[in-house]
Design a protein around this motif. Structure first.
Motif, PDB file in Angstrom:
ATOM      1  N   VAL A  70       0.831  -1.216  -0.018  1.00  0.00           N
ATOM      2  CA  VAL A  70      -0.178  -0.109  -0.123  1.00  0.00           C
ATOM      3  C   VAL A  70       0.915   1.314   0.225  1.00  0.00           C
ATOM      4  CG1 VAL A  70      -1.760  -1.058   1.278  1.00  0.00           C
ATOM      5  CG2 VAL A  70      -0.312   0.506   2.416  1.00  0.00           C
ATOM      6  N   SER A  71       0.393   2.234  -0.759  1.00  0.00           N
ATOM      7  CA  SER A  71       1.141   3.675  -0.495  1.00  0.00           C
ATOM      8  C   SER A  71       0.992   4.162   0.809  1.00  0.00           C
ATOM      9  CB  SER A  71       0.618   4.518  -1.563  1.00  0.00           C
ATOM     10  OG  SER A  71       0.718   3.915  -2.783  1.00  0.00           O
ATOM     11  N   ASN A  72       2.004   4.805   1.150  1.00  0.00           N
ATOM     12  CA  ASN A  72       1.981   5.488   2.498  1.00  0.00           C
ATOM     13  C   ASN A  72       1.480   4.652   3.731  1.00  0.00           C
ATOM     14  OD1 ASN A  72       1.010   8.046   0.449  1.00  0.00           O
ATOM     15  ND2 ASN A  72       2.934   8.120   1.564  1.00  0.00           N
ATOM     16  N   PRO A  73       2.481   3.431   3.970  1.00  0.00           N
ATOM     17  CA  PRO A  73       1.847   2.502   4.996  1.00  0.00           C
ATOM     18  C   PRO A  73       1.879   3.220   6.553  1.00  0.00           C
ATOM     19  CG  PRO A  73       4.095   2.123   3.967  1.00  0.00           C
ATOM     20  CD  PRO A  73       3.646   3.173   3.182  1.00  0.00           C
ATOM     21  N   GLU A  74       2.482   4.222   6.655  1.00  0.00           N
ATOM     22  CA  GLU A  74       2.694   4.911   7.818  1.00  0.00           C
ATOM     23  C   GLU A  74       1.248   5.210   8.347  1.00  0.00           C
ATOM     24  OE1 GLU A  74       4.270   5.969   5.231  1.00  0.00           O
ATOM     25  OE2 GLU A  74       4.003   7.936   4.756  1.00  0.00           O
ATOM     26  N   ASN A  75       0.399   5.430   7.412  1.00  0.00           N
ATOM     27  CA  ASN A  75      -1.207   5.698   7.895  1.00  0.00           C
ATOM     28  C   ASN A  75      -2.078   4.734   8.319  1.00  0.00           C
ATOM     29  OD1 ASN A  75      -0.463   8.315   6.985  1.00  0.00           O
ATOM     30  ND2 ASN A  75      -1.285   8.002   5.105  1.00  0.00           N
ATOM     31  N   HIS A  76      -1.369   3.511   8.195  1.00  0.00           N
ATOM     32  CA  HIS A  76      -2.103   2.378   8.487  1.00  0.00           C
ATOM     33  C   HIS A  76      -1.674   1.237   9.691  1.00  0.00           C
ATOM     34  CE1 HIS A  76      -4.337   3.268   4.837  1.00  0.00           C
ATOM     35  NE2 HIS A  76      -3.097   3.149   4.219  1.00  0.00           N
ATOM     36  N   ILE A  77      -0.544   1.926  10.370  1.00  0.00           N
ATOM     37  CA  ILE A  77       0.122   1.077  11.341  1.00  0.00           C
ATOM     38  C   ILE A  77      -0.903   0.914  12.513  1.00  0.00           C
ATOM     39  CG2 ILE A  77       2.086   1.003  12.870  1.00  0.00           C
ATOM     40  CD1 ILE A  77       3.678   2.457  10.555  1.00  0.00           C
ATOM     41  N   GLU A  78      -1.270   1.854  13.177  1.00  0.00           N
ATOM     42  CA  GLU A  78      -1.998   1.534  14.403  1.00  0.00           C
ATOM     43  C   GLU A  78      -3.322   0.484  14.117  1.00  0.00           C
ATOM     44  OE1 GLU A  78      -1.283   2.365  17.331  1.00  0.00           O
ATOM     45  OE2 GLU A  78       0.285   3.497  16.772  1.00  0.00           O
ATOM     46  N   THR A  79      -3.716   0.822  12.976  1.00  0.00           N
ATOM     47  CA  THR A  79      -5.034   0.143  12.565  1.00  0.00           C
ATOM     48  C   THR A  79      -4.430  -1.514  12.492  1.00  0.00           C
ATOM     49  OG1 THR A  79      -5.415   1.771  11.002  1.00  0.00           O
ATOM     50  CG2 THR A  79      -6.904  -0.184  10.820  1.00  0.00           C
ATOM     51  N   PHE A  80      -3.335  -1.664  11.899  1.00  0.00           N
ATOM     52  CA  PHE A  80      -3.039  -3.199  11.919  1.00  0.00           C
ATOM     53  C   PHE A  80      -2.467  -3.729  13.140  1.00  0.00           C
ATOM     54  CE2 PHE A  80      -3.396  -2.692   7.288  1.00  0.00           C
ATOM     55  CZ  PHE A  80      -3.821  -3.863   6.887  1.00  0.00           C
ATOM     56  N   ALA A  81      -2.084  -2.947  14.033  1.00  0.00           N
ATOM     57  CA  ALA A  81      -1.538  -3.478  15.474  1.00  0.00           C
ATOM     58  C   ALA A  81      -2.943  -3.739  16.039  1.00  0.00           C
ATOM     59  CB  ALA A  81      -0.893  -2.251  15.915  1.00  0.00           C
ATOM     60  N   ARG A  82      -3.979  -3.018  16.007  1.00  0.00           N
ATOM     61  CA  ARG A  82      -5.156  -3.323  16.716  1.00  0.00           C
ATOM     62  C   ARG A  82      -5.684  -4.509  16.112  1.00  0.00           C
ATOM     63  NH1 ARG A  82      -6.142   2.424  16.800  1.00  0.00           N
ATOM     64  NH2 ARG A  82      -7.293   2.281  14.800  1.00  0.00           N
TER      65      ARG A  82
END
Ligand code: DX5
Ligand code: ZN
Length: 219
Positions: A70-82
């Protein structure tokens, strides 16, 4: 336990029945479940997102190895941790902030992985290697299952082994794309220790196919 790990890609599984697929993977004696997240932007296809990971989580104790295409993965890190990801692997090509994004993954309590496409040089990740638990070397261009292994990637894997030693680091080296009971030998000999396989494992008898990969690894 062996330092070799098999990571079946559920991109090749039955999407209507992930619960069953996870169960038979566990029974087949694999180590990881490799979850390919595609956004239709970094790669042309769209696959599945964090909500699918969250709904699979209660059905498996296996390590969830999430590969974010995915582009700009930094925007999705918390979501995947949860959602319950254990390892989050992001593309160096997908962000201008790869160093910060890897720090964010660690801070969120997950293992951090960095991945590069076949055409991307190791130099692009050299200065983040101290932050990662895993480096994924793509052995196909990302976006689709069922493509042919690119044999030239063995040189890249071997160069990464040399770099890891020079830096005194101990991250895992994962390969992804076109892995079967023949190509796995090239990746193993070059120095990889985590092997993603999708179409090879899910075509025909899963258990027999897993065993055929293990046979090469433990030869
Ligand atoms: C490709 C994905 C792979 C894919 C591998 O973009 O990252 O994980 O599922 O599939 P096979 O093993 O069929 O090449
Ligand atoms: Zn993958």
């Amino acid at each position: 336990m062996s330092h070799y790990k098999i990571a079946p890609s559920i991109l090749a599984a039955d999407y209507a029945n992930f619960e069953h697929e996870l169960k038979r993977l566990e029974e087949a004696g694999v180590d990881y479940v490799h979850i390919d997240v595609m956004d239709g932007h970094f790669v042309p296809n769209i696959s599945f997102g964090a909500d699918v990971v969250a709904s699979m989580r209660p059905h498996s104790k296996l390590v969830f190895d999430c590969h974010l295409m995915v582009s700009n993965p930094e925007n999705h890190i918390e979501t995947f941790a949860r959602a319950g990801a254990d390892i989050l692997t992001i593309h160096a090509e997908a962000t201008v902030h790869i160093h910060g994004a890897l720090q964010k993954i660690k801070a969120a309590g997950m293992k951090a992985g960095v991945v590069i496409n076949p055409g991307t040089s190791l130099a692009s990740i050299e200065h983040v290697l101290n932050l990662v638990d895993q480096v994924l070397i793509m052995t196909v261009n990302p976006g689709f299952g069922g493509q042919a292994y690119i044999p030239e990637m063995a040189d890249k894997i071997a160069a990464l082994v040399t770099l890891r030693k020079a830096k005194g680091l101990s991250f895992d080296i994962e390969v992804d794309g076109g892995i079967d009971n023949k190509t796995i030998l090239s990746a193993k000999e070059a120095g990889a220790n985590v092997f993603v396989a999708g179409s090879y494992l899910f075509k025909g008898n899963l258990q027999a196919n897993v065993d055929s990969l293990k046979a090469v690894l433990h030869d």
